[in-house]
Design a protein around this motif. Structure first.
Motif, PDB file in Angstrom:
ATOM      1  N   ASN A  98      41.137 -63.976  26.239  1.00 30.47           N
ATOM      2  CA  ASN A  98      40.078 -64.140  27.043  1.00 30.47           C
ATOM      3  C   ASN A  98      39.615 -65.974  26.968  1.00 30.47           C
ATOM      4  N   PRO A  99      40.662 -66.526  26.185  1.00 28.58           N
ATOM      5  CA  PRO A  99      39.477 -67.249  24.961  1.00 28.58           C
ATOM      6  C   PRO A  99      39.027 -68.549  25.935  1.00 28.58           C
ATOM      7  N   TRP A 100      39.083 -69.041  26.996  1.00 30.90           N
ATOM      8  CA  TRP A 100      38.081 -69.537  27.296  1.00 30.90           C
ATOM      9  C   TRP A 100      37.034 -69.585  28.844  1.00 30.90           C
ATOM     10  N   GLY A 101      36.935 -67.645  28.807  1.00 32.33           N
ATOM     11  CA  GLY A 101      36.083 -67.051  28.899  1.00 32.33           C
ATOM     12  C   GLY A 101      36.113 -67.404  30.296  1.00 32.33           C
ATOM     13  N   ALA A 102      37.133 -67.034  31.304  1.00 29.42           N
ATOM     14  CA  ALA A 102      37.642 -67.482  31.985  1.00 29.42           C
ATOM     15  C   ALA A 102      37.303 -66.368  33.390  1.00 29.42           C
ATOM     16  N   THR A 103      37.282 -66.160  34.240  1.00 27.66           N
ATOM     17  CA  THR A 103      36.607 -64.954  35.454  1.00 27.66           C
ATOM     18  C   THR A 103      38.505 -64.531  36.377  1.00 27.66           C
TER      19      THR A 103
ATOM     20  N   TRP B 271      43.503 -63.723  33.012  1.00 26.38           N
ATOM     21  CA  TRP B 271      42.760 -62.860  31.523  1.00 26.38           C
ATOM     22  C   TRP B 271      42.700 -61.569  31.387  1.00 26.38           C
ATOM     23  N   LEU B 272      42.335 -60.847  32.572  1.00 23.87           N
ATOM     24  CA  LEU B 272      42.062 -59.382  32.373  1.00 23.87           C
ATOM     25  C   LEU B 272      42.940 -58.804  31.661  1.00 23.87           C
TER      26      LEU B 272
END
Ligand code: HEM
Ligand SMILES: [Cu+2]
Lengths: 235, 582
Positions: free
Chosen positions: B522-527, B531-532
């Motif tokens: 999850n390189p951009w810190g997305a919610t 990404w999970l």
């Protein structure tokens, strides 16, 4: 309305979830999936047939607009409103086609087919698989008879030298019957799958989706045909 | 089928392939199908790009490339336009991004009809093959313009009036069948396969855009479908749906009474929604890019969703703004001008909300964000010129000039492409498990962004001067000053530069695929859920044994008091958060 309630939610305030939040709450439901797909397809096909109706009405041109006859002028009111605003100049080459009587018989067969499907649903609900075999088979076979009947109409028309280029009414007739028939063939594919399962002794729950979704699709195709046939008859 | 209470928990419906061919060729995995769609779309898009370069050569240096005859020019124009709109953008945004993102973002294991989904790709490929084959038939591809207006599309004198147009119409009909199969999948999956807790209003904007665009496609493509069939019949067996009585080369053709205007209505009943079929997914995706890289919730999420829905609905009642010069009733024009301008309201709301999301955000100018901001520029630009053309009295003199070319390239060519680039950079780490090179990405952005302005801004000026579109060359024309020629040379140099700059992009993607740094899951810190996934790239079935559960919307960025500046959708409510209780 449920959808409206959904769409007015404030998701930024609502954390956690209810048990009924989203269909995923109890997983994908087989019948709901197939039915949703079918309803959307019905939407697609309805747009297509409606546009053909619109094209048909616009292509009627001056037909029936005899100023001497008030009734005829009224009949062409739909055309006048549509054509006048769309800027389509009136054509005057519309020659009504004589609908072969066989079309009435075909319509009757299609109605019978729909009735058979409806009874199949009833048989399914009451779990009478022996009867379901018969009603399902009848529903599909009657549809095949309908298609054979439509083909026969084509052949008689062609035998009497009435081909699609010979007039707009004929052109539309061939176009409409071909598209409607193709939709029927698609339905018959799913009928084949469901019927094969029933004949091989499937449980009611296994074929419920197939029967119900097909039955509704059949009724839909009946409605389409009746509307289209009516359009052919009044022009 | 056996009885089970929840299919979502059940992995059996997934078809687990054993062989390489089953895995990558006849695959029913939505991710593989997405890649197949995307590669095919980009491949055919490159053909369209080369064609545009050739057209630009002819416009700047008339006659220099001898094989560009007037016929060839028309064929290039037509194929370029049709490929870009349908076979590249529609296929890439819905077949590519739709396929990849829908199951992942809503927490499903796959599309609900995986077999039909696979079929959709192969039928799409067939449509592309038929289209490409038309380059090799006698007479070459059709040169009727991407609008394919009859009677000229099928009368002698237009290039490809014999075979080419038949191939084009056939290919379109096949494409529509493919799209319908895919589209039924996308909408049904969104409606029926969301994971626990993923309510409609918790879906990321990306899914909203793709969902509504798919519905538009399902309802709009039938118009093109019937138009294609009717024109094919006119052309092959001699019906007169669209063909009026007409004399061609001193011979009266065997047609009468048909209406070319009827075709135009059908075409644009499809054609205008088509603009939004490519724009809405782009709107959705760009909203997520902006929120993620500005570390803020999207401003006015609910308004954004409503705007997408309203724009989608309105897009069906504006089609005749493409026909102001077709001789329709003035009241009709008045109606369509009004509805067209009304669409500007929800559209402007979206633009304001994007800008307001950026406002005082914690903006990270990573490459995806650069493209997202680039999109805001190009889209505002194209949207403003759209307001010009929406007015009948302004459109009449500008119609069929380079002003129109400038307008629609900005709004539906460049803008969605900006988002496509941004989206590829954004999701590439998840899709491949590798990171791309930042320097190359930035170079790609700046050359492309500045380059498209150099290409399309001067076109607006040419349009004001009255330079017509679809012209092979201008010849001696009194109203065209010398400066037009200079502008044409400049535009061509810019276009070739932008075209060549795409090599940087492809190099970056291919090189990084093999040699890039391993990417963080999850390189951009997305919610959002994609990404999970337990694996990067996501494995077949996406989620391992258990589906994710969703407790919140996709935009919990920079929540005061939270440990990190983002809270994934799967995080249960913390002690300070009031859970939603009923
Ligand atoms: C570097 C990129 C591009 C360049 C240099 C370019 C250039 C051109 C040129 C020179 C024409 C013909 C103008 C004429 O003679 O009338 C044209 C037409 C067109 N382009 Fe592009 N274009 C590009 C990208 C795109 C994209 C991404 C789209 C997607 C929407 C697109 C859609 C169209 C359409 C629909 C037409 C009209 C075709 C017709 O008149 O039938 N183009 N373009
Ligand atoms: Cu439009």
């Amino acid at each position: 309305m449920k959808l409206l309630r959904e769409l007015t939610k404030k998701p930024w305030l609502e954390k956690g979830f209810d048990s009924d939040d989203g269909p995923g709450a109890d997983g994908i439901r087989g019948p709901a999936v197939a039915a949703t797909g079918m309803w959307f397809y019905v939407g697609v096909a309805s747009v297509m047939f409606s546009l053909i109706i619109a094209a048909y009405v616009l292509r009627l041109g001056n037909y029936g607009a005899d100023p001497a006859s008030a009734a005829a002028a009224k009949a062409s009111l739909a055309w006048w409103t549509l054509a006048a605003i769309c800027g389509i100049p009136p054509a005057d080459d519309w020659a009504p086609m004589a609908e072969p009587f066989l079309l009435w018989i075909n319509t009757g067969v299609l109605i019978l087919s729909s009735i058979a499907w409806q009874r199949a649903r009833g048989d399914l609900r009451s779990g009478r698989m022996d009867k379901l075999r018969i009603t399902l088979t009848a529903g599909g076979l009657l549809a095949l008879v309908f298609l054979a009947g439509q083909l026969t109409v084509w052949r008689t028309l062609m035998a009497s030298g009435q081909f699609a280029p010979d007039g707009p009414a004929l052109a539309f007739f061939y176009l409409i019957t071909a598209l409607h028939g193709l939709h029927m063939l698609g339905g018959l594919f799913f009928w084949g799958r469901t019927t094969a399962m029933v004949l091989n002794g499937a449980e009611p729950a296994e074929v419920a989706t197939g029967v119900n979704v097909c039955a509704i699709y059949w009724h839909y195709l009946l409605i389409v045909w009746v509307v289209m046939f009516g359009l052919l008859l009044i022009t | 089928m056996t009885t089970y209470t929840t299919i979502a928990e059940d992995t059996r419906p997934l078809h687990h392939p054993k062989t390489w061919i089953g895995k990558y060729v006849w695959s029913q995995d939505h991710k593989v199908i997405a890649i197949q769609y995307s590669l095919t779309a980009v491949g055919v898009g490159l053909v369209a790009l080369v064609l545009s370069g050739l057209m630009r050569m002819q416009l700047a240096f008339p006659g220099m490339l001898e094989f560009i005859t007037p016929d060839a020019y028309y064929q290039f124009v037509t194929m370029h336009g049709m490929i870009m709109v349908i076979y590249l953008l529609t296929a890439l945004l819905l077949g590519g991004f739709g396929n990849y993102m829908i199951p992942l973002m809503i927490g499903a294991r796959d599309m609900v009809f995986p077999f039909v989904n696979m079929l959709s790709y192969w039928v799409y490929l067939l449509s592309v093959i038929v289209l490409m084959a038309s380059f090799f038939v006698p007479g070459g591809p059709t040169g009727a313009g991407w609008t394919l207006y009859p009677p000229q599309a099928i009368t002698e004198g237009t290039p490809g009036a014999g075979w080419g147009i038949i191939m084009m119409l056939t290919s379109l009909a096949i494409f529509i069948v493919a799209f319908t199969m895919g589209g039924l999948n996308y909408v049904t999956t969104v409606l029926q396969a969301r994971t626990k807790g993923m309510t409609l209003m918790r879906m990321p904007c990306t899914i909203w855009g793709i969902f509504v665009a798919t519905i538009l496609g399902l309802l709009a493509f039938p118009a093109l479908f019937v138009a294609a069939i009717m024109m094919t019949l006119d052309n092959t067996i001699g019906t007169s749906f669209f063909m009026p009585a007409i004399i061609s080369n001193n011979v009266a053709l065997d047609h009468s009474g048909g209406s070319p205007i009827l075709f135009q209505h059908l075409f644009w009943f499809f054609g205008h929604p088509e603009v939004y079929i490519v724009a809405l997914p782009a709107f959705g995706i760009v909203s997520d890019l902006i929120a993620t890289h500005a570390r803020k919730n999207i401003f006015g999420y609910r308004m954004m969703v409503w705007a997408i829905i309203i724009i989608g609905a309105l897009s069906f009642i504006v089609w005749a703004h493409h026909m102001y010069v077709s001789g329709m009733n003035p009241y009709f024009g008045f109606f369509f001008a009004t509805s067209t301008l009304i669409i500007a309201v929800p559209t402007a709301i979206k633009v304001y909300n994007w800008v307001l999301t950026l406002w005082r955000g914690d903006i990270h100018l990573r490459v995806p964000m650069l493209f997202a901001i680039g999109f805001i520029f190009t889209f505002i630009h194209g949207g403003l010129t759209g307001l010009f053309l929406g007015n009948v009295s302004v459109d009449v003199p500008l119609s069929d000039t380079y002003f129109v070319i400038g307008h629609f390239h900005m709004v539906m060519g460049v803008s969605p492409i900006m988002v496509v680039f941004g989206a590829i950079y954004h999701w590439y780490p998840k899709i491949t498990g590798r990171m791309w090179d930042t320097m190359l990405g930035q170079a790609h952005f700046w050359i492309t962004f500045l380059g498209v302005y150099a290409i399309y801004l001067p076109m607006h000026y040419l349009g004001f001067l009255g330079v017509p579109r679809r012209y092979y060359e201008m010849g001696e024309t009194a109203f065209v000053p010398e400066s037009v020629h200079l502008a044409n040379v400049g535009i061509t140099i810019a276009a070739l530069t932008v075209g060549a700059a795409q090599l940087i992009f492809f190099y970056n993607l291919i090189y990084s695929y093999f040699k890039g740094r391993k990417a963080d899951p999850n390189p951009w810190g997305a919610t959002s859920l994609e990404w999970l996934t337990p694996d990067t790239p996501p494995a077949h079935g996406n989620w391992g044994p258990d589906l994710p559960k969703v407790y919140r919307w996709a935009y919990d960025y920079s929540v005061p008091g939270a440990a990190q500046d983002f809270i994934p959708q799967t995080t249960p409510p913390g002690p300070d958060e009031t859970p939603h209780d009923h």
